[in-house]
Design a protein around this motif. Structure first.
Motif, mmCIF file in Angstrom:
data_model
loop_
_atom_site.group_PDB
_atom_site.id
_atom_site.type_symbol
_atom_site.label_atom_id
_atom_site.label_comp_id
_atom_site.label_asym_id
_atom_site.label_seq_id
_atom_site.Cartn_x
_atom_site.Cartn_y
_atom_site.Cartn_z
ATOM 1 N N VAL A 129 -9.726 52.164 26.191
ATOM 2 C CA VAL A 129 -8.915 51.075 25.647
ATOM 3 C C VAL A 129 -8.969 51.149 24.130
ATOM 4 O O VAL A 129 -10.054 51.122 23.542
ATOM 5 N N SER A 130 -7.813 51.256 23.511
ATOM 6 C CA SER A 130 -7.786 51.280 22.048
ATOM 7 C C SER A 130 -8.171 49.909 21.503
ATOM 8 O O SER A 130 -8.011 48.883 22.180
ATOM 9 N N ASP A 131 -8.685 49.894 20.277
ATOM 10 C CA ASP A 131 -9.125 48.641 19.640
ATOM 11 C C ASP A 131 -10.141 47.904 20.503
ATOM 12 O O ASP A 131 -10.082 46.665 20.635
ATOM 13 N N VAL A 135 -4.605 45.697 31.555
ATOM 14 C CA VAL A 135 -3.859 44.443 31.431
ATOM 15 C C VAL A 135 -3.860 44.062 29.953
ATOM 16 O O VAL A 135 -4.924 44.031 29.327
ATOM 17 N N PRO A 136 -2.706 43.789 29.363
ATOM 18 C CA PRO A 136 -2.681 43.484 27.931
ATOM 19 C C PRO A 136 -3.554 42.279 27.586
ATOM 20 O O PRO A 136 -3.623 41.301 28.343
ATOM 21 N N LYS A 194 6.637 57.270 29.626
ATOM 22 C CA LYS A 194 5.745 57.835 28.621
ATOM 23 C C LYS A 194 5.022 56.762 27.804
ATOM 24 O O LYS A 194 4.134 57.079 27.003
ATOM 25 N N LEU A 195 5.401 55.504 27.978
ATOM 26 C CA LEU A 195 4.815 54.424 27.198
ATOM 27 C C LEU A 195 3.378 54.154 27.619
ATOM 28 O O LEU A 195 2.946 54.523 28.720
ATOM 29 N N GLU A 196 2.631 53.496 26.742
ATOM 30 C CA GLU A 196 1.266 53.089 27.072
ATOM 31 C C GLU A 196 1.283 52.197 28.314
ATOM 32 O O GLU A 196 2.238 51.428 28.517
ATOM 33 N N PRO A 197 0.226 52.252 29.146
ATOM 34 C CA PRO A 197 0.198 51.435 30.366
ATOM 35 C C PRO A 197 0.400 49.946 30.096
ATOM 36 O O PRO A 197 1.028 49.243 30.905
ATOM 37 N N TYR A 203 3.329 46.393 32.317
ATOM 38 C CA TYR A 203 3.182 44.939 32.238
ATOM 39 C C TYR A 203 4.303 44.223 31.497
ATOM 40 O O TYR A 203 4.578 43.057 31.789
ATOM 41 N N ASP A 204 4.954 44.868 30.532
ATOM 42 C CA ASP A 204 6.125 44.235 29.934
ATOM 43 C C ASP A 204 7.268 44.266 30.932
ATOM 44 O O ASP A 204 7.400 45.230 31.700
ATOM 45 N N PRO A 205 8.122 43.235 30.964
ATOM 46 C CA PRO A 205 9.243 43.241 31.917
ATOM 47 C C PRO A 205 10.191 44.396 31.634
ATOM 48 O O PRO A 205 10.590 44.622 30.490
#
Length: 296
Positions: free
Chosen positions: A19-21, A68-69, A213-216, A221-223
């Motif tokens: 997990v970044s950050d 999960v964001p 290709k986007l981050e999970p 999780y984004d619509p």
């Protein structure tokens, strides 16, 4: 277990799950669970946490480990200094979008006189959380402008989030008075006798093939309807630009957030519809992020 040990365990768990950050997120969740701020942590780091707080913290760390964001866990995101409620029904507001706010404010201050101007009317298309419309509303009120804002989205669930944010950030009295929320597929439910000084949008602009290709945190999780801009990512720019002149005052402005490689394409679409004074602005990373044009 002490607060310091809780934090260390949280960081280690997030790091081991790539997990970044991890440091930031682990502390944000600790603060969310315990209420201990960064300024207080140094003095309280040796304090023991209750079993219930520790269990709750580890539960949330595990959710974040599954990508999960953070914002979906806390239901909170700060944008332009304002705290917005967010959930899985809306795109999480991102810092890059603050450039869009900054440039719109610059355009307004350069072209509208607060002392003689009547109400400035703004239409925010694909509003999602409402962060763009609400932030512009708040910032123009601070500057002494009279402001009338309409926020539009196709998703009822997204508009429920918009309404919650209007109530929390602007105040319930603004709703249906100077801040309007409309469920609409683009301009379909917009009064065709109404025109605006500014149309703004952060539409879906990711080409369909690039979504995987986007981050999970984004992809899963984004619509999807807030991300997918169709084959070339330009579908919603075309739709908005095609109809925009019917709803924009003479010498009014249209402003978009754009993908890093879409500036020339969106500029061409605007030029084809007769827009002038078109400018592309970069974000802090030096990438094209915002385009603004003036209606003929």
């Amino acid at each position: 277990m002490t607060l310091e040990n809780c934090l260390r365990q949280g960081i280690n768990t997030l790091q081991s799950n790539n997990v970044s950050d991890a440091d930031f997120d682990a502390f944000a969740l600790l603060e969310y669970v315990t209420g201990v701020s960064k300024s207080d942590f140094f003095f309280k780091k040796s304090d023991e946490t209750s079993d219930s707080c520790y269990e709750r913290y580890i539960e949330l760390i595990e959710r974040r480990s599954k990508r999960v964001p953070l914002q979906h866990i806390t239901n909170r995101q700060n944008f332009f200094g304002y705290d917005f409620y967010v959930d899985s029904n809306v795109l999480i507001p991102r810092q890059d979008t603050e450039v869009l706010i900054e440039k719109i404010l610059e355009v307004i201050e350069a072209n509208f006189n607060v002392e003689i101007s009547s109400d400035i009317s703004i239409l925010d298309m694909c509003t999602g959380s409402g962060c763009i419309a609400i932030t512009i509303y708040k910032e123009l009120i601070k500057r002494g402008f009279n402001i009338d804002v309409t926020a539009v989205d196709l998703s009822k669930d997204a508009l429920a989030v918009t309404e919650k944010n209007v109530e929390n950030v602007v105040g319930i009295k603004a709703l249906n008075n100077t801040f309007h929320i409309i469920e609409s597929d683009m301009f379909s439910n917009i009064n065709n006798n109404r025109s605006y000084d500014i149309i703004v949008s952060n539409p879906p602009y990711i080409p369909t093939r690039d979504i995987e290709k986007l981050e999970p945190e984004v992809r899963d999780y984004d619509p999807i309807m807030a991300l997918d801009g169709d084959t070339d990512g330009l579908r919603f720019y075309r739709r908005i630009i095609e109809e925009s002149s019917n709803y924009l005052n003479n010498n009014g402005f249209i402003a978009f957030e754009i993908g890093y490689n879409q500036g020339d394409d969106v500029k061409s679409l605007l030029e084809e519809k007769g827009y002038k004074d078109i400018h592309i602005y970069k974000d802090l990373g030096g990438l094209d992020r915002v385009i603004i044009g003036r209606n003929n």
